[in-house]
Design a protein around this motif. Sequence first.
Motif, PDB file in Angstrom:
ATOM      1  N   ASP A 226      28.046  -0.229   2.260  1.00  0.00           N
ATOM      2  CA  ASP A 226      26.868  -0.503   1.443  1.00  0.00           C
ATOM      3  C   ASP A 226      25.713   0.397   1.862  1.00  0.00           C
ATOM      4  N   THR A 227      25.595   1.562   1.232  1.00  0.00           N
ATOM      5  CA  THR A 227      24.485   2.461   1.544  1.00  0.00           C
ATOM      6  C   THR A 227      23.266   2.182   0.680  1.00  0.00           C
ATOM      7  N   GLY A 229      22.063  -0.941   0.125  1.00  0.00           N
ATOM      8  CA  GLY A 229      21.394  -2.161   0.543  1.00  0.00           C
ATOM      9  C   GLY A 229      21.538  -3.306  -0.438  1.00  0.00           C
ATOM     10  N   GLY A 231      23.632  -5.789  -0.131  1.00  0.00           N
ATOM     11  CA  GLY A 231      23.857  -7.009   0.625  1.00  0.00           C
ATOM     12  C   GLY A 231      24.954  -7.878   0.053  1.00  0.00           C
ATOM     13  N   THR A 246      26.947  -2.094   6.495  1.00  0.00           N
ATOM     14  CA  THR A 246      25.701  -1.653   5.902  1.00  0.00           C
ATOM     15  C   THR A 246      25.034  -0.630   6.810  1.00  0.00           C
ATOM     16  N   VAL A 248      21.777   0.033   6.116  1.00  0.00           N
ATOM     17  CA  VAL A 248      20.386  -0.277   5.809  1.00  0.00           C
ATOM     18  C   VAL A 248      19.883  -1.310   6.802  1.00  0.00           C
ATOM     19  N   PRO A 252      21.774  -8.379   7.803  1.00  0.00           N
ATOM     20  CA  PRO A 252      22.960  -8.164   6.972  1.00  0.00           C
ATOM     21  C   PRO A 252      23.396  -9.483   6.342  1.00  0.00           C
ATOM     22  N   GLN A 263      26.842  -3.800  11.076  1.00  0.00           N
ATOM     23  CA  GLN A 263      25.594  -3.103  10.808  1.00  0.00           C
ATOM     24  C   GLN A 263      25.622  -1.806  11.611  1.00  0.00           C
TER      25      GLN A 263
END
Length: 314
Positions: A226-227, A229, A231, A246, A248, A252, A263
């Motif tokens: 997940d670049t 964000g 979620g 993630t 971001v 998370p 993360q």
Amino acid sequence: MSAEQSMRAVVARGYGGPDVLELVELPVPEPGAGQVRIRVEAAAVNPVDLATRSGALVDGGLMAARPITGIGWDVAGTVDALGPGATSFTVGQSVIGLRDLLDVSVGAYAEYLVLDESAVAPAPVDVPASAAATLPLNGLTAAQALDRLALPAGGSLLITGAAGAVGAFAVELATRRGLRVVAQANAADEPFLRDIGAHWFLDREKPDLPTEVRRPIPAGADAALDTAGLGIRALAAVRTNGSYATVVGGPPPLPLRGITVHQIWIKADGPTLTTLATHVPTLRVAGTFPLDKAALAHRRLAEGRVRGRFVLTL
């Protein structure tokens, strides 16, 4: 070169908008044990630079407040001096490197930068410094995220924000690992993403991501990177007992349905960077600016819809 000689650098004096960036004269740094000094030819401008300048990283507890803050992570240039015991590189060698220490008064937006030699790699062959400077931070982030997810060849991977700097590297590197990639991005980015290896494409304008992912993969993707964000929306597209990563900051999503949540916090890694520079993924330069136009580069990046990275050239 003695420490009395000066160099130009861009620093943030306080925190706020682009106007807090200031071009200053500072002493040229001297490399310590196991370090190299790089004469910087290009430094990429990344979203983390904007977050550093604005004070968001201070507010998030990622660094301490300081009156003057160095900006910039990525560099490409030539080795200018070696510290005691530094043996991995030679003076005059073209290199790239990553400055991953946040709490400093001088970053990569400078004419000279000292790094541990473990954070440096030989530059890609026949690649301009402006393009090579876009590789370290975003390439290492993608590679380290894929390492953490550790999917076997044939596995399915959802990548959100797939046309962004980290996302596009992740698509290409995942494809090289034999993964089947579901790339989510703007519709205009579909040809590019398919060209670099995406197996499936999802338009980000379609709001029901879990349903869209399950059209080609009924059980859900084996993992999500997940670049963007997203979620919980991205996590919901992953199969039970799958994995999610993630890149971001911020909390998370919870590890629902037995999904392992990672993360990713980037770290300098010369050996992995050397591999990336040897088998170079697609590099994209959105535009170049001279060092004294760093504030303009920040404004342009903040406008969004940038493909690739802006680069400061020295």
